[in-house]
Structures are given as structure tokens and as C-alpha cells.
Design a protein around this motif. Structure first.
Motif, PDB file in Angstrom:
ATOM      1  N   ASP A 150      33.570  39.369  43.574  1.00 16.28           N
ATOM      2  CA  ASP A 150      32.331  38.763  43.087  1.00 16.28           C
ATOM      3  C   ASP A 150      32.472  38.179  41.689  1.00 16.28           C
ATOM      4  OD1 ASP A 150      31.059  39.401  45.424  1.00 16.28           O
ATOM      5  OD2 ASP A 150      30.119  41.223  44.651  1.00 16.28           O
ATOM      6  N   THR A 151      33.257  38.838  40.837  1.00 16.08           N
ATOM      7  CA  THR A 151      33.361  38.404  39.454  1.00 16.08           C
ATOM      8  C   THR A 151      34.791  38.551  38.952  1.00 16.08           C
ATOM      9  OG1 THR A 151      32.957  40.592  38.477  1.00 16.08           O
ATOM     10  CG2 THR A 151      31.008  39.249  39.025  1.00 16.08           C
ATOM     11  N   LYS A 152      35.066  37.924  37.839  1.00 22.90           N
ATOM     12  CA  LYS A 152      36.372  38.067  37.180  1.00 22.90           C
ATOM     13  C   LYS A 152      36.587  39.509  36.752  1.00 22.90           C
ATOM     14  CE  LYS A 152      38.807  36.535  33.008  1.00 22.90           C
ATOM     15  NZ  LYS A 152      38.749  35.625  31.837  1.00 22.90           N
ATOM     16  N   ASP A 153      35.538  40.163  36.270  1.00 18.32           N
ATOM     17  CA  ASP A 153      35.672  41.560  35.851  1.00 18.32           C
ATOM     18  C   ASP A 153      36.087  42.453  37.011  1.00 18.32           C
ATOM     19  OD1 ASP A 153      35.140  41.086  33.226  1.00 18.32           O
ATOM     20  OD2 ASP A 153      33.096  41.849  33.258  1.00 18.32           O
ATOM     21  N   ASP A 154      35.527  42.192  38.206  1.00 16.14           N
ATOM     22  CA  ASP A 154      35.922  42.963  39.376  1.00 16.14           C
ATOM     23  C   ASP A 154      37.428  42.845  39.613  1.00 16.14           C
ATOM     24  OD1 ASP A 154      33.338  43.683  39.783  1.00 16.14           O
ATOM     25  OD2 ASP A 154      33.000  42.440  41.547  1.00 16.14           O
ATOM     26  N   LEU A 155      37.934  41.630  39.469  1.00 17.56           N
ATOM     27  CA  LEU A 155      39.346  41.383  39.714  1.00 17.56           C
ATOM     28  C   LEU A 155      40.223  42.066  38.669  1.00 17.56           C
ATOM     29  CD1 LEU A 155      41.361  40.051  41.505  1.00 17.56           C
ATOM     30  CD2 LEU A 155      41.018  37.903  40.289  1.00 17.56           C
ATOM     31  N   LEU A 156      39.796  42.027  37.416  1.00 17.62           N
ATOM     32  CA  LEU A 156      40.551  42.707  36.353  1.00 17.62           C
ATOM     33  C   LEU A 156      40.582  44.216  36.590  1.00 17.62           C
ATOM     34  CD1 LEU A 156      39.311  40.765  33.195  1.00 17.62           C
ATOM     35  CD2 LEU A 156      41.517  40.540  34.356  1.00 17.62           C
ATOM     36  N   GLU A 157      39.468  44.757  37.076  1.00 16.23           N
ATOM     37  CA  GLU A 157      39.421  46.195  37.356  1.00 16.23           C
ATOM     38  C   GLU A 157      40.360  46.550  38.508  1.00 16.23           C
ATOM     39  OE1 GLU A 157      36.094  49.736  37.992  1.00 16.23           O
ATOM     40  OE2 GLU A 157      35.514  47.632  38.225  1.00 16.23           O
ATOM     41  N   LEU A 158      40.434  45.693  39.511  1.00 19.57           N
ATOM     42  CA  LEU A 158      41.352  45.910  40.627  1.00 19.57           C
ATOM     43  C   LEU A 158      42.803  45.841  40.157  1.00 19.57           C
ATOM     44  CD1 LEU A 158      39.562  43.742  43.345  1.00 19.57           C
ATOM     45  CD2 LEU A 158      39.790  46.233  43.361  1.00 19.57           C
ATOM     46  N   ALA A 159      43.093  44.881  39.269  1.00 20.29           N
ATOM     47  CA  ALA A 159      44.457  44.734  38.747  1.00 20.29           C
ATOM     48  C   ALA A 159      44.849  45.950  37.921  1.00 20.29           C
ATOM     49  CB  ALA A 159      44.559  43.463  37.908  1.00 20.29           C
ATOM     50  N   LEU A 160      43.912  46.440  37.121  1.00 23.99           N
ATOM     51  CA  LEU A 160      44.192  47.615  36.299  1.00 23.99           C
ATOM     52  C   LEU A 160      44.543  48.812  37.168  1.00 23.99           C
ATOM     53  CD1 LEU A 160      44.233  48.979  33.507  1.00 23.99           C
ATOM     54  CD2 LEU A 160      41.788  49.427  33.788  1.00 23.99           C
ATOM     55  N   ASP A 161      43.783  49.029  38.224  1.00 22.20           N
ATOM     56  CA  ASP A 161      44.077  50.162  39.103  1.00 22.20           C
ATOM     57  C   ASP A 161      45.396  49.960  39.830  1.00 22.20           C
ATOM     58  OD1 ASP A 161      43.032  52.720  40.403  1.00 22.20           O
ATOM     59  OD2 ASP A 161      43.477  51.477  42.156  1.00 22.20           O
ATOM     60  N   ALA A 162      45.704  48.722  40.188  1.00 24.14           N
ATOM     61  CA  ALA A 162      46.922  48.437  40.951  1.00 24.14           C
ATOM     62  C   ALA A 162      48.174  48.867  40.199  1.00 24.14           C
ATOM     63  CB  ALA A 162      47.002  46.948  41.294  1.00 24.14           C
ATOM     64  N   ILE A 163      48.218  48.630  38.885  1.00 21.83           N
ATOM     65  CA  ILE A 163      49.454  48.958  38.158  1.00 21.83           C
ATOM     66  C   ILE A 163      49.647  50.468  38.014  1.00 21.83           C
ATOM     67  CG2 ILE A 163      49.448  46.772  36.919  1.00 21.83           C
ATOM     68  CD1 ILE A 163      48.513  48.343  34.422  1.00 21.83           C
ATOM     69  N   MET A 171      36.679  28.749  44.578  1.00 23.86           N
ATOM     70  CA  MET A 171      35.640  29.266  45.459  1.00 23.86           C
ATOM     71  C   MET A 171      36.225  30.194  46.519  1.00 23.86           C
ATOM     72  SD  MET A 171      32.831  28.144  44.273  1.00 23.86           S
ATOM     73  CE  MET A 171      31.651  28.383  45.594  1.00 23.86           C
ATOM     74  N   SER A 172      37.476  29.929  46.928  1.00 22.57           N
ATOM     75  CA  SER A 172      38.115  30.799  47.914  1.00 22.57           C
ATOM     76  C   SER A 172      38.333  32.199  47.344  1.00 22.57           C
ATOM     77  CB  SER A 172      39.466  30.207  48.342  1.00 22.57           C
ATOM     78  OG  SER A 172      39.297  28.965  48.995  1.00 22.57           O
ATOM     79  N   VAL A 173      38.697  32.274  46.065  1.00 20.55           N
ATOM     80  CA  VAL A 173      38.912  33.565  45.427  1.00 20.55           C
ATOM     81  C   VAL A 173      37.611  34.357  45.379  1.00 20.55           C
ATOM     82  CG1 VAL A 173      39.632  34.738  43.315  1.00 20.55           C
ATOM     83  CG2 VAL A 173      40.827  32.665  44.062  1.00 20.55           C
ATOM     84  N   TYR A 174      36.507  33.676  45.088  1.00 23.43           N
ATOM     85  CA  TYR A 174      35.220  34.361  44.981  1.00 23.43           C
ATOM     86  C   TYR A 174      34.728  34.889  46.326  1.00 23.43           C
ATOM     87  CZ  TYR A 174      34.417  33.176  40.097  1.00 23.43           C
ATOM     88  OH  TYR A 174      34.505  33.100  38.730  1.00 23.43           O
ATOM     89  N   TRP A 175      35.370  34.511  47.394  1.00 23.13           N
ATOM     90  CA  TRP A 175      35.014  35.090  48.690  1.00 23.13           C
ATOM     91  C   TRP A 175      35.441  36.558  48.762  1.00 23.13           C
ATOM     92  CZ3 TRP A 175      32.096  34.201  52.805  1.00 23.13           C
ATOM     93  CH2 TRP A 175      32.344  34.934  53.970  1.00 23.13           C
ATOM     94  N   TYR A 176      36.464  36.900  47.988  1.00 28.02           N
ATOM     95  CA  TYR A 176      37.046  38.243  48.058  1.00 28.02           C
ATOM     96  C   TYR A 176      36.632  39.144  46.898  1.00 28.02           C
ATOM     97  CZ  TYR A 176      39.878  35.959  51.579  1.00 28.02           C
ATOM     98  OH  TYR A 176      40.273  35.262  52.685  1.00 28.02           O
TER      99      TYR A 176
END
Length: 259
Positions: free
Chosen positions: A78-91, A71-76
Motif C-alpha cells: 500500500d505504501t513505501k513505508d510498508d515496503l521498507l518495513e518488509l525489507a527490514l524484516d527480510a534482512i 502502479m504495479s508495485v502498489y498492487w502488492y
């Protein structure tokens, strides 16, 4: 955090970068860990994806890695897909991009961009399927795309040929890097070096008589190509294939933009 009912009532977003709000983070809010922020979460996501692959990644595994609740992660995010998209851009931030305005040969710059992109896909095999899933409009991805476009403009190709030329280069590198990255990952999963895994594959083929003619011809081609390790073979193949692409661009330029 966005509730499930809220997600159901609003249209699906096309990209985390178009959500129209600043990233949440910084300080302890609502009981959230003070040390947690979107950058730290994204970095942990990249490490997990590198270690375990895309199929095994989950928000629960990420939360355990960060020593927080899911639940703490979802504070930052909204979805798992959002996080994957952020990771993709990060690399994409790992790429050392040339300056298209510098006094350098466009061929050298194109080789640098292509080689960097290939290495990125090999280091992060999970990135290739995501690159075809998301829009890739994060700041680092856009910087990469902008550099490719500007380097290609320096080739002398007419504007109406640029899109095709960019596709020829990017799709070649994407395909090469994806296959090489998957081979490397599969070798690691088998607990073998790429060279040992390659030799095992050859041994398997030798046990199938119906493939003798294909194996014989392939062996002849590989022997002529040279290279005593898988890394050397990949390096030689990539370098020569990229030279062919560059030679094609040069030919079209000499013909005044006609294929």
C-alpha cells in the motif's frame, strides 16, 4: 491498491504486519506481471537500498529495477513505508541464530548473536534508522528478539534484570554497528577504501592545530590498542567492549542480581 481517499478516511496503521490481510501476489491479476510478487519486490528493495541508500530509494526507482510500472508495485504494497518495513524484516533472515536450548555456554551464544547483529548493520547501513522507525514485529525480527531473550535468561540474571541487560547488549551493538556501517558507506561514497578514508581524516585533523592535543592522545590510544587496518581496529574494539558487557552481567549474577 488503496486509493488516497481511502487512506485519508482510515487511521494510520502501526505496522504492515498488523494490516489483517494476506499478502497479495501470485499470478497475473488486473494486468499485473505474472512474475511479480511481494517477495520479489522486497528482494529488489533490499538490493536498491544496499546500492543507493535510504535517501535515494523511491518507488519509481524500484519499479524501474523490476521493469514494471510504479502502479504495479502498489498492487502488492500500500505504501513505501510498508515496503521498507518488509525489507527490514527480510534482512533479519540473514542472521544465523543459536539454539538457546543447546548445550552451549551462554557467553558464546551471546557473542554469536551480537556479532551477527553488528555485521548485519554494517552490511545494510540503511537498516539502523529503520529499526528505530518501525515496530519490528515481522517474523524474522521476532525470531531474533526471542533468541536474544532466551539466551539472556540463561545468564542466571533474575527476571527483573533481564530487560536492562538486553538493552545494554542491544543498544551497544546497535550503536557500534550503526557507526561502523555509516563509516563504511561514507568511504564507499567517497570512492575510497575504509583505510584510505581513515588516513585522509587523520590528515585533515593534523591540519587543525587546535586539535593537536586531542589527536596526540587519540593516536597514543590507537597505537596501544593495535591493529594495522580499520577492520582490525573495529574488530578489536568490538570484541573487548562486548567482553566488558559480559563481565558486567557476570558480576551482577555473582551479586545475586544486585548491581
Amino acid at each position: 491498491m488503496v486509493r488516497a481517499v481511502d487512506r485519508a478516511e482510515r487511521p494510520a496503521r502501526t505496522s504492515v504486519w498488523l494490516e489483517g490481510k494476506a499478502p497479495r501476489g501470485g499470478g497475473a491479476r488486473g494486468g499485473q506481471p505474472a512474475s511479480l510478487d511481494r517477495d520479489r519486490i522486497t528482494g529488489a528493495t533490499v538490493r536498491l537500498l544496499d546500492a543507493d541508500g535510504l535517501a535515494k530509494f523511491s518507488m519509481r526507482r524500484l519499479a524501474a529495477e523490476l521493469n514494471v510500472t510504479a502502479m504495479s508495485v502498489y498492487w502488492y504494497v500500500d505504501t513505501k513505508d510498508d515496503l521498507l518495513e518488509l525489507a527490514l524484516d527480510a534482512i533479519y533472515g540473514e542472521l544465523e541464530l543459536p539454539d538457546p536450548a543447546a548445550d552451549e555456554d551462554w557467553r558464546d551464544q551471546l557473542r554469536a548473536v551480537a556479532s551477527g547483529y553488528r555485521a548485519l548493520l554494517v552490511r545494510h547501513p540503511w537498516a539502523s534508522p529503520l529499526a528505530g522507525t518501525f515496530l519490528n514485529i515481522g517474523p524474522r525480527s521476532v525470531a531474533f528478539s526471542r533468541t536474544v531473550q532466551r539466551v539472556m535468561r540463561r545468564t542466571g540474571l533474575p527476571t527483573h534484570r533481564l530487560a536492562g541487560a538486553i538493552s545494554a547488549v542491544s543498544q551497544f551493538v546497535y550503536g557500534f554497528g550503526t557507526i561502523e556501517g555509516h563509516f563504511t558507506a561514507r568511504s564507499a561514497e567517497a570512492g575510497m577504501s575504509p583505510d584510505a578514508y581513515f588516513q585522509q581524516a587523520l590528515s585533515t585533523l593534523k591540519g587543525a592545530p587546535e586539535l593537536d592535543d586531542v589527536l596526540e592522545e587519540s593516536t597514543e590510544i590507537m597505537r596501544a590498542r593495535g591493529g594495522s587496518t580499520v577492520e582490525e581496529m573495529y574488530e578489536r574494539d568490538f570484541g573487548f567492549a562486548l567482553d566488558l558487557v559480559i563481565a558486567g552481567i557476570e558480576t551482577v549474577v555473582l551479586r545475586g542480581g544486585e548491581g
